[in-house]
Design a protein around this motif. Sequence first.
Motif, PDB file in Angstrom:
ATOM      1  N   ARG B 315      -6.659  -1.459 -16.082  1.00 62.55           N
ATOM      2  CA  ARG B 315      -7.107  -2.649 -15.355  1.00 62.55           C
ATOM      3  C   ARG B 315      -7.198  -2.452 -13.847  1.00 62.55           C
ATOM      4  NH1 ARG B 315      -3.712  -7.163 -15.956  1.00 62.55           N
ATOM      5  NH2 ARG B 315      -5.490  -8.509 -15.570  1.00 62.55           N
ATOM      6  N   LEU B 316      -6.773  -1.323 -13.346  1.00 59.37           N
ATOM      7  CA  LEU B 316      -6.808  -1.033 -11.906  1.00 59.37           C
ATOM      8  C   LEU B 316      -6.245  -2.173 -11.047  1.00 59.37           C
ATOM      9  CD1 LEU B 316     -10.336   0.621 -11.287  1.00 59.37           C
ATOM     10  CD2 LEU B 316      -8.160   1.778 -11.536  1.00 59.37           C
ATOM     11  N   PRO B 317      -4.964  -2.507 -11.195  1.00 60.83           N
ATOM     12  CA  PRO B 317      -4.398  -3.536 -10.319  1.00 60.83           C
ATOM     13  C   PRO B 317      -4.493  -3.126  -8.847  1.00 60.83           C
ATOM     14  CG  PRO B 317      -2.666  -2.379 -11.530  1.00 60.83           C
ATOM     15  CD  PRO B 317      -3.974  -1.937 -12.116  1.00 60.83           C
ATOM     16  N   LEU B 318      -4.657  -4.119  -8.008  1.00 55.67           N
ATOM     17  CA  LEU B 318      -4.799  -3.856  -6.575  1.00 55.67           C
ATOM     18  C   LEU B 318      -3.433  -3.551  -5.964  1.00 55.67           C
ATOM     19  CD1 LEU B 318      -6.511  -3.858  -4.005  1.00 55.67           C
ATOM     20  CD2 LEU B 318      -6.261  -6.344  -3.908  1.00 55.67           C
ATOM     21  N   MET B 319      -3.334  -2.400  -5.304  1.00 52.83           N
ATOM     22  CA  MET B 319      -2.090  -2.108  -4.585  1.00 52.83           C
ATOM     23  C   MET B 319      -2.081  -2.875  -3.272  1.00 52.83           C
ATOM     24  SD  MET B 319      -0.456   1.350  -3.036  1.00 52.83           S
ATOM     25  CE  MET B 319      -1.426   1.381  -1.577  1.00 52.83           C
ATOM     26  N   PHE B 320      -3.150  -2.711  -2.461  1.00 51.81           N
ATOM     27  CA  PHE B 320      -3.243  -3.477  -1.215  1.00 51.81           C
ATOM     28  C   PHE B 320      -4.637  -3.323  -0.620  1.00 51.81           C
ATOM     29  CE2 PHE B 320      -1.593  -5.167   2.879  1.00 51.81           C
ATOM     30  CZ  PHE B 320      -0.880  -6.231   2.352  1.00 51.81           C
ATOM     31  N   ASP B 321      -4.970  -4.299   0.239  1.00 52.36           N
ATOM     32  CA  ASP B 321      -6.265  -4.306   0.930  1.00 52.36           C
ATOM     33  C   ASP B 321      -5.986  -4.610   2.400  1.00 52.36           C
ATOM     34  OD1 ASP B 321      -9.539  -5.360   0.243  1.00 52.36           O
ATOM     35  OD2 ASP B 321      -8.608  -5.737   2.184  1.00 52.36           O
ATOM     36  N   VAL B 322      -6.336  -3.679   3.288  1.00 56.37           N
ATOM     37  CA  VAL B 322      -6.115  -3.891   4.723  1.00 56.37           C
ATOM     38  C   VAL B 322      -7.423  -3.786   5.487  1.00 56.37           C
ATOM     39  CG1 VAL B 322      -3.731  -3.080   4.798  1.00 56.37           C
ATOM     40  CG2 VAL B 322      -5.577  -1.445   5.071  1.00 56.37           C
ATOM     41  N   ARG B 364       8.022  -7.294   0.462  1.00 54.73           N
ATOM     42  CA  ARG B 364       8.655  -7.639   1.746  1.00 54.73           C
ATOM     43  C   ARG B 364       9.741  -6.653   2.152  1.00 54.73           C
ATOM     44  NH1 ARG B 364       9.621 -13.543   1.428  1.00 54.73           N
ATOM     45  NH2 ARG B 364       7.349 -13.564   1.391  1.00 54.73           N
ATOM     46  N   ALA B 365      10.485  -6.177   1.171  1.00 55.82           N
ATOM     47  CA  ALA B 365      11.600  -5.285   1.510  1.00 55.82           C
ATOM     48  C   ALA B 365      11.113  -3.932   2.026  1.00 55.82           C
ATOM     49  CB  ALA B 365      12.474  -5.077   0.274  1.00 55.82           C
ATOM     50  N   TRP B 366       9.854  -3.618   1.766  1.00 56.92           N
ATOM     51  CA  TRP B 366       9.383  -2.255   2.022  1.00 56.92           C
ATOM     52  C   TRP B 366       8.470  -2.142   3.235  1.00 56.92           C
ATOM     53  CZ3 TRP B 366      12.280   0.556  -0.990  1.00 56.92           C
ATOM     54  CH2 TRP B 366      12.783  -0.057  -2.160  1.00 56.92           C
ATOM     55  N   GLY B 367       7.942  -3.250   3.698  1.00 55.35           N
ATOM     56  CA  GLY B 367       6.979  -3.203   4.800  1.00 55.35           C
ATOM     57  C   GLY B 367       5.569  -3.196   4.259  1.00 55.35           C
ATOM     58  N   GLN B 368       4.622  -3.521   5.129  1.00 55.12           N
ATOM     59  CA  GLN B 368       3.224  -3.643   4.696  1.00 55.12           C
ATOM     60  C   GLN B 368       2.630  -2.274   4.373  1.00 55.12           C
ATOM     61  OE1 GLN B 368       0.327  -5.560   7.470  1.00 55.12           O
ATOM     62  NE2 GLN B 368      -0.977  -3.902   6.699  1.00 55.12           N
ATOM     63  N   PRO B 369       1.958  -2.159   3.224  1.00 56.97           N
ATOM     64  CA  PRO B 369       1.227  -0.914   2.982  1.00 56.97           C
ATOM     65  C   PRO B 369       0.106  -0.746   4.016  1.00 56.97           C
ATOM     66  CG  PRO B 369       1.433  -2.211   0.960  1.00 56.97           C
ATOM     67  CD  PRO B 369       1.848  -3.098   2.101  1.00 56.97           C
TER      68      PRO B 369
END
Lengths: 145, 476
Positions: B315-322, B364-369
């Motif tokens: 399904r290719l979940p979205l990791m992040f979009d910046v 949140r615990a890890w910081g923004q990708p």
Amino acid sequence: MASAPPARAGYEHFPHGADVGVRGFGPTKAAAFEQAALALTAVITDPATVEPREPVAIRCSAPDDELLLVEWLNEVIYAMATLDMLFSRFRVTIQDGELVATAWGEPVDRARHRPAVEIKGATYTALAVRREPNGRWVAECVVDV
Amino acid sequence: MDPSRFIRIDATTWQIPAHSRMRVPGVIYATEALVREMDDKVAEQLCNVACLPGIVEAAYAMPDAHWGYGFPIGGVAAFDAEAGGVISAGGVGFDISCGVRTMLSGLPRAQVLPVLEELADALYETVPAGLGRHGKIRLADRELDAMLAGGAAWAVSQGFGHVEDLARIEEAGCIAGADPDAVSRRAKERQRAEMGTLGSGNHYLEVQYVAEIRDPRTARAFGLGLDEVVVTIHCGSRGLGHQIGTDYLREMLLEARAHGIELPDRELACAPIRSRTGQRYLGAMRAGANCALANRQIIGHLARAVFSRFFPGCRLPLMFDVSHNTCKVERHEIGGRVRELYVHRKGATRAFPPGHPDLPADLRAWGQPVLIGGSMGTGSWVLAGTRADGERAFASAVHGAGRAVSRHEATRRWRGEQIVEELRSRGVLVRSHSMRGVAEEAPAAYKDVDAVVEAAEAAGLARRVARLAPLIVVKG
């Protein structure tokens, strides 16, 4: 002014850090503008592969020559983007900050034109419209690709 | 640039003290080697930015900075509306909200390699790329305005992707305050056939694999496993964003004097935030940003359709979009006081530190990708926002490798066919209709992305999480 040999019209590209500059030159300001537009086409494809079949009318105006060059190139970019065309022949007249032009070209044919990039816009970077001591007009700026 | 021109604050911080018309200093974050590689124009442009009204703290350059338009690419500057601050169309750039998204397949590389050729063909066939290739989507006026107001959330409502995607996009996929009426008819006209298209230049769709993990815990939280395949898309707001840039640059330039702004460079065209033009540009720019978010959402959907054909259930979940060409309203602490600032990032990525309230709860615990596009031969990086000993450059980081060789020079040095062959021999398949376009994007035309992200980490801008290496490159 001392008479100089008649300047030949032509165009070239010049480097910019991330993008490319277009430079047109010729015996008149209008000729330099025509050549700058041809340089724009050459950023995308070899203008020799583009047949000047269909005319498109373009007009614009600006308070000075340099802003007029940006305006003109942006009009050509807009026409390319919305009409899906490439242009290989231009006729420009300029009078009192008013530019009236015809661009001749044809629809983009991806197999034949192999367009390398599309152009986002003409910029005010390295922008100049000037007449050289030998009488030759030069019109140039960087375009964002 | 000659580093001796600057005051060296530490190993990766270089300062240009405010002089002549500069209101604040200029600060460059980079290693000495990267400073040496930078064009002199970077310092010149940084000094020009520092002259703009209402600028706060400093004009910043990231380790990947290079000569841009008005702002250096890799430039960050923040303005305070209360202090007469400005918003600059040049400070955002032509490709509004150009950015990167990475989606996770969860598939081991070994499972993808046997069908790599077919997968490359299918992606190239499905995702329109390059000049003259259009999408299948045609929007009527009302739908176009809804897209400009709704961004990726609009795209999801139209069936492109899933609601879960939105939490993994900055501002939950929809930039508030967009004003479709502030977007010209011409800009909308330029977008008619462009929705769901990749564009050209340095834009791409890549199938990559996780080649190296530097921070295993964060990588796990982001969903990145060693040797697993991901899909990364780099593109922006297409013709609409370009035309908004063109329209407002001209308007701001012609009005600058009336606003009492003396421009050190025409490309820095700007307007007071609290002016009619400033507010209209903000509304138009946010609409352009929503167009970019919708566009990446649609392309992501097209990539998913292809992957699910090859790998049922994937399904290719979205990791992040910046996004990395933006102006966002953010709150930052300056000298002990929290101020609302208009942060321009031109070729720079926002990089919120761990614990930031605007990050989705599970990150949140890890910081923004932070997604860093390299060149097609070398690879890309996933970084994460970091706190270190305080915020740097309004929580910003690098955005890419940065060009080392101009397009002009690249086409003299390399031929596209050679590059495609060379990459093929290294296991990377390139799909593009233009060999000249490939030559212009030759891997060697870019700086060493590894050196850039190393400098970003050393400077405390972001920390390295994982390196991605390409398998398939689709280019316009």
